[in-house]
Design an enzyme around this catalytic site. Structure first.
Site, short mmCIF file in Angstrom:
data_model
loop_
_atom_site.label_atom_id
_atom_site.label_comp_id
_atom_site.label_asym_id
_atom_site.label_seq_id
_atom_site.Cartn_x
_atom_site.Cartn_y
_atom_site.Cartn_z
N SER A 140 0.85 -1.19 0.00
CA SER A 140 0.00 0.00 0.00
C SER A 140 0.88 1.23 0.00
O SER A 140 2.00 1.22 0.55
CB SER A 140 -0.91 0.02 1.23
OG SER A 140 -1.53 1.29 1.40
N TYR A 153 -2.15 -0.90 10.23
CA TYR A 153 -2.32 -1.31 8.83
C TYR A 153 -1.13 -0.86 7.99
O TYR A 153 -0.55 -1.65 7.25
CB TYR A 153 -3.62 -0.73 8.27
CG TYR A 153 -3.82 -1.03 6.80
CD1 TYR A 153 -4.33 -2.27 6.40
CD2 TYR A 153 -3.51 -0.10 5.82
CE1 TYR A 153 -4.51 -2.57 5.06
CE2 TYR A 153 -3.68 -0.39 4.47
CZ TYR A 153 -4.18 -1.62 4.10
OH TYR A 153 -4.34 -1.90 2.76
#
Length: 266
Positions: A140, A153
């Site tokens: 990400s 995350y």
């Protein structure tokens, strides 16, 4: 797909990025092994793709937070037919460390870190043995922006970025290509599952999943180590890499840096 034939194993294949990868890879002629918890959705996808492409598709129901299920997929990766791993399965938290307990934190680490690491390791060993194969880790852009959103995350995705760069350096001369894909906000079900409203973002902030995967595959064909589909200026990434590498000779020394000596001696 450039120089890749055989079978692709795709995790998180029931929806979103994983399902689109399955579609694109099948249309490029690769057989598939689809892995996720929702076998009914994968069977529907497999039936459509078999009809459209004629490729062989195997569906494996697995919860990659469960050790036994991860072990089953490790064993499947060791089979000779698998030449490509798409390490896509992942999750986000509803809230931050302040709103989540040990069980939630253990689950996201199991799915986002432990499982992809074990699968990448299993794939690497199998691919090195036959001197061919590719590992794609879906990370990400938050790996590069830890101050934004939830640090757990983004931390799991930074881990995947780090792992991918290390694997690329270690395996490239052994016939194994490694790519990390860094999506920005992408329109998938991960938002709803983690209690977030993707439509709360500005419209030009969220990429469609088809566009994301098509860009990632173009990066794959170009043999990029890091693919960042939303980043317009590749020079920004290259400058960051150059700055990081420039620090390398100074990251481990036998003596404290001069800027800390006063603090140490007084």
């Amino acid at each position: 797909m450039s120089n890749i034939n055989g079978t692709a194993l795709v995790t998180g294949a029931s929806s979103g990025i994983g399902a689109v990868y399955a579609d694109r890879l099948a249309k490029r002629g690769l057989d598939l092994v689809l892995v996720a918890r929702d076998t009914a959705r994968m069977e529907g996808l497999a039936e459509r793709l078999r009809g459209e492409t004629g490729v062989a598709i195997e569906v494996i129901g697995a919860d990659l937070t469960a050790d036994a299920d991860v072990a089953r997929i490790e064993a499947r990766l060791a089979a000779r037919d698998v030449t490509l791993l798409i390490n896509n399965a992942g999750m986000s938290l509803d809230g931050s460390v302040l709103e989540n307990g040990p069980a939630e934190l253990a689950r996201i680490i199991a799915l986002n870190v432990t499982a992809p690491t074990r699968l990448a390791a299993a794939a690497a060993k199998a691919f090195v043995a036959k001197q061919e194969g590719a590992i794609v880790n879906i990370a990400s852009v938050l790996a590069l922006a830890p101050e934004m959103f939830d640090g757990v995350y983004s931390g799991t995705k930074a881990f995947l970025l780090n792992l991918s760069q290390a694997l690329s350096a270690q395996l490239a001369d052994k016939g194994v290509y490694t790519q990390a894909v860094l999506p920005g906000a992408t329109r998938t079900e991960i938002w709803e599952r983690s209690g977030k409203d993707v439509d709360a973002f500005p419209p030009d902030f969220v990429m469609g999943v088809d566009d994301l995967v098509d860009a990632a595959l173009l990066g794959f064909d170009r043999r990029e180590t890091i693919t960042i589909p939303p980043l317009p200026d590749e020079g920004q990434w290259q400058a960051m890499q150059a700055a990081r590498l420039a620090m390398a000779p100074n990251l481990s020394k036998g003596q404290v840096a001069p800027r800390y000596r006063e603090a140490v001696t007084n």
